[in-house]
Design a protein around this motif. Structure first.
Motif, PDB file in Angstrom:
ATOM      1  N   ASP A 242       0.752  -1.198   0.178  1.00 36.98           N
ATOM      2  CA  ASP A 242       0.112   0.122  -0.133  1.00 36.98           C
ATOM      3  C   ASP A 242       0.910   0.975   0.147  1.00 36.98           C
ATOM      4  N   ASN A 243       0.964   1.582  -0.962  1.00 39.39           N
ATOM      5  CA  ASN A 243       1.905   2.922  -1.316  1.00 39.39           C
ATOM      6  C   ASN A 243       1.151   4.143  -1.581  1.00 39.39           C
ATOM      7  N   THR A 244       0.363   4.525  -0.428  1.00 39.64           N
ATOM      8  CA  THR A 244      -0.669   5.656  -0.533  1.00 39.64           C
ATOM      9  C   THR A 244      -0.239   6.629   0.560  1.00 39.64           C
ATOM     10  N   GLY A 245       0.788   7.378   0.130  1.00 38.57           N
ATOM     11  CA  GLY A 245       1.365   8.575   1.076  1.00 38.57           C
ATOM     12  C   GLY A 245       2.243   7.927   2.216  1.00 38.57           C
ATOM     13  N   TYR A 246       2.473   8.893   3.077  1.00 36.18           N
ATOM     14  CA  TYR A 246       3.424   8.559   4.230  1.00 36.18           C
ATOM     15  C   TYR A 246       2.996   7.218   5.169  1.00 36.18           C
ATOM     16  N   ASP A 247       3.748   6.444   5.478  1.00 38.88           N
ATOM     17  CA  ASP A 247       3.471   5.271   6.226  1.00 38.88           C
ATOM     18  C   ASP A 247       3.096   5.446   7.646  1.00 38.88           C
ATOM     19  N   LEU A 248       2.294   6.077   8.204  1.00 37.13           N
ATOM     20  CA  LEU A 248       2.239   6.774   9.783  1.00 37.13           C
ATOM     21  C   LEU A 248       2.532   5.732  10.601  1.00 37.13           C
ATOM     22  N   LYS A 249       1.774   4.479  10.239  1.00 40.03           N
ATOM     23  CA  LYS A 249       1.703   3.293  11.270  1.00 40.03           C
ATOM     24  C   LYS A 249       3.149   3.101  11.660  1.00 40.03           C
ATOM     25  N   GLN A 250       4.196   3.107  11.008  1.00 38.56           N
ATOM     26  CA  GLN A 250       5.530   2.787  11.302  1.00 38.56           C
ATOM     27  C   GLN A 250       6.043   3.716  12.523  1.00 38.56           C
ATOM     28  N   LEU A 251       5.326   4.799  12.784  1.00 43.72           N
ATOM     29  CA  LEU A 251       5.982   5.726  13.655  1.00 43.72           C
ATOM     30  C   LEU A 251       5.410   5.177  14.889  1.00 43.72           C
ATOM     31  N   PHE A 252       4.189   4.619  14.841  1.00 45.42           N
ATOM     32  CA  PHE A 252       3.647   4.120  16.254  1.00 45.42           C
ATOM     33  C   PHE A 252       4.571   2.870  16.638  1.00 45.42           C
ATOM     34  N   ILE A 253       5.053   2.046  15.731  1.00 43.15           N
ATOM     35  CA  ILE A 253       5.797   0.845  16.285  1.00 43.15           C
ATOM     36  C   ILE A 253       7.098   1.025  16.664  1.00 43.15           C
TER      37      ILE A 253
END
Lengths: 526, 526
Positions: A242-253
């Motif tokens: 899923d390459n739709t914009g910044y992968d924000l979830k990574q920040l929470f990991i």
């Protein structure tokens, strides 16, 4: 140190408050100055002190059985009931929260956080509370937001192996669930009987399947996160791409609950291997430990699932304190545990057999034992996993969980031992010195070393030899001062040894962006 | 669509400007209203127009040979020399930059960005310029910052397989380098002869090794990034495990050059498999394509490295337009390509053989062919990879690169075909209709479908049938409107179909945090 969790957490009894306090007392008695390592910052006056009206508010928005409030804030719970939420399971860290909230839905989490944010009330998100760096307990009077009532599996797709569940699901229970459907969780760790998947993600847990299945940054496909202001960030994708914009979830990991509260997780689960082999090897040098790793990667390739090592001092402690026998014919400077997991037993046996033969023929290893059944497999793992407990029985133990490039990984052990010897604090093989043992073990494949120094007691003349020297050493080799345990309260002040000022500055800006009032897990991480 | 890159990019000639323009003209003549899909936003008046003094400044801080400036901004380069930087390789997107900078060091990149940020000059970072969504070319007069002169390998550790290199290294050259050392890059794609590793990371490239080696969010261990204000964020870790604070590098993976310029990459490379098998299967239904996938995962487990499928319409186009023969005895509704890669040929042969036998016995597949040598392997891959080109030869092609949960992945193809039939625009097997072919193919293992509609010409009455219907459909199944190509200029306006308003809002805040003046890759992504 991870294995410490495994060895201890699985068997740890559920202690009542009294015995927990007693245990705490014993710990401190035995360990002396341990508290010096855990500087407790002063309570920030920015945060509102909880009032009865606040609890009244929560009673309006939450079911009664999900609230645990002491009389101090207008509730009726015995403070003893809050003990398990206020202290970590090793009783190293201890807060003084008067209110535990255990919401059942994401919407409830959102309403709680919105209110706390509006009121300036500090909050600690808490999963299974099995962490080792003080990240999941309050430092002072923060409200504890426990995810334990959010424990439903939302969906599972057996074709793709993609699991979607609440953050409060216990790792082991998820393992059982997907196990019945011929899959495994992509991570495994000793605390699996208690830890939550949400906590695993929040701390970017490593564990014993890391070598094979990699980091959660790769396995986690989606997250549902509630931000401090109550915003629900729905990023619960079940898509591998899923390459739709910044992968924000990574920040929470790996953000340790300081940016948002993870309420839901979507994660890819690998197929269950049908065949597992384990061998223990005797190795004459660390150079050979590396050579054997190289050959294991070549010969076993895709089925190599663990490559662990420990030194003679670790082995000595294990054989002394555990009901285990050395499976090898004599003693060696180093020991290696190799595990393979595959889909075809005959093939795996052949690969492992050929590897062992080649290792012996080339003189890379001097002896080896291959487990013949599940019970032998368990005993071999118990040997590796018994190290932390055995060291603990040898004496108070200074523990460092570090990542270092593999070629120099073990150098630090000899270096520290040498410094202690020069200072006349340690003499290998001799008793009666302030330091009893310097040893190292860990996950070679991940570049993760557990450096342990066992002393008579914690004392400054010993500590000063390797602190901050260890951090400086790790830093000079571009290593990490926290491989898998995270920062929490314990290592917040040491972050600069692994991250540049620019990196830390941007971490703080990220924190400000998501949590401008700083109510979420204060005093920790950055 | 990825395969389109593979098929075309590898063999594409280096066109001179004139023939490129001619090609562009032809493209537009053939494709009619293609431009309607690529709305070009107006130039933002916020950005400074480049002046001669700016170029003078760059001449002071950069070697002369790294600057390409047209007379319009005081340089001496023929505008034709800038063509290759101003247009993407498909000639779909075209900017009008008058200045190309090709720095050789991270420090130079930092100085360039600092100046541009201070002056409010917009910048487009550019790698191999092989993207498909207009992300790597200027929209108007942005300065092009090409990384092609930063192409050194910084270090390689053969034990751990960790490669550290400049962002401008070409993927194929890296593959050759690590290949000589018995490893492979964790990603492979058709554009490998031109694309840069920095661009791969910036776009979170997928590719044909994704099923086996996973996402770059897992493989990339460290990044060196220059922020718009010139700050160098040094996060060049070579560690597999590092839990010290927020994992900022993850934000730059897939940010398409809009948050910072990646100048260095640290990446884990897997061991090279010593054995590769490929088979093509004839399958009676999409349901069976899924069943075969499930069985392939079970039987081949750890050695399964690709599972691709395509439908009968794709196959028809391939057999018509490529010098290839159907390796199967007859025609089938679906075809599957299975690839295994392992460390032991005998074992792999046995696993693949057993899988094929079981698939046939159970009637899941009706026919199959197993490649007997490298040349047959190449021809089988050519069949899969020839699809995009073959469709292109069939007529102007509407292309959608989407992720959808596997169970409903193919439903959209029939759905779109049905809508076109109802509108009397398409009749399967018949000629003379506005739509010639509706077909689907892709990476089943990744849930990544390439939906293609081949028309007589691009026209509104056709387009209106599936746009925005396709986006709505994908959105309603929680899919992604961009599986692997990214957003760029092309899909910026459609982001809302895959991401919630809250997610997009926080993406914009992240953009503002790292690039407050918005100088980096403007008009794109968010």
């Amino acid at each position: 140190m991870l294995s410490a969790v495994k060895a201890c957490a699985v068997s740890r009894p559920v202690l009542g408050a009294a015995s927990r306090l007693a245990a705490k007392h014993r710990t401190f008695a035995a360990f002396g100055q341990l508290s010096r390592f855990y500087h407790k910052p002063a309570r920030s006056s920015v945060f509102k002190k909880l009032e009865k009206d606040d609890v009244r508010h929560f009673e309006k928005i939450l079911p009664a059985e999900t609230i645990l409030a002491t009389p101090a804030v207008g509730g009726s719970a015995d403070p003893i009931e809050l003990e398990g939420f206020n202290a970590d399971w090793l009783n190293k860290y201890r807060g003084n929260s008067q209110l535990i909230l255990r919401p059942k839905t994401t919407k409830e989490v959102s309403e709680i956080l919105k209110y706390c944010n509006d009121q300036g009330i500090a909050v600690v998100p808490q999963g299974g509370n099995t962490g080792l760096v003080g990240g999941s307990v309050p430092v002072h009077d923060e409200v504890v937001l426990s995810l334990r009532n959010m424990n439903k599996i939302r969906s599972y797709d057996e074709l793709s192996g993609i699991l979607v569940c609440d953050a409060g699901c216990v790792l082991e229970e998820l393992g059982n669930y997907v196990g019945e459907r011929d899959h495994i969780m992509p991570l495994d760790l000793g605390a699996k009987g208690s830890c939550h998947i949400g906590g695993n993600v929040a701390t970017n847990a490593g564990g014993i399947r890391f070598l094979r299945y990699g980091t959660l940054h790769g396995s986690v496909l989606g997250l549902e996160v509630v931000l401090p202001d109550g915003t629900i960030l729905d990023n619960m994708s079940t898509l591998r791409k899923d390459n739709t914009g910044y992968d924000l979830k990574q920040l929470f990991i790996g953000s340790e609950g300081s940016l948002g509260v993870i309420t839901g997780v979507s994660i890819a689960t690998p197929r269950k291997p049908s065949s597992v082999n384990v061998a223990v090897l005797g190795v004459p040098s660390y150079e050979n430990v590396q050579q054997a790793f190289k050959l294991a990667r070549r010969r076993c390739g895709e089925i190599l699932s663990a490559y662990e090592f420990w030194d003679a001092n670790c082995m000595g402690a294990v054989l002394k304190h555990q009901e285990l026998k050395n499976p090898l014919s004599s003693d060696f400077p180093f020991y290696v545990l190799i595990e393979t997991s595959g889909s075809n037993k005959d093939h795996d046996d052949e690969k492992m057999g050929a590897l062992l033969e080649e290792l012996m023929e080339q003189g890379i290893v001097e002896d080896g034992a291959l487990a013949q059944d599940d019970s032998q497999i368990s005993r071999m793992w118990a040997m590796r996993e018994g190290i932390p407990e055995s060291l603990g029985k040898t004496g108070p133990t200074y523990k460092y969980d570090v990542s270092i490039p593999i070629p120099v990984l073990y150098d630090i052990v000899g270096d520290i031992a040498g410094r202690l010897e020069s200072a006349k604090l340690y003499s290998p093989g001799e008793t009666g010195n302030p330091v009893r043992l310097v040893c190292g073990y860990g996950h070679i494949g991940d570049g993760n070393l557990h450096l342990n120094v066992v002393a008579e007691k914690f004392e400054d003349r010993v500590t000063n030899i390797f602190e901050p020297y260890v951090y400086e050493w790790v830093s000079s080799h571009r290593g990490s001062i926290s491989a898998e345990h995270g920062v929490g309260l314990m290592k917040r002040d040491y972050l600069g040894y692994s991250k540049s000022p620019e990196m830390i500055s941007y971490m703080k800006r990220i924190k400000d962006l998501f949590d401008p009032k700083g109510i979420l897990n204060p005093y920790k991480v950055v």
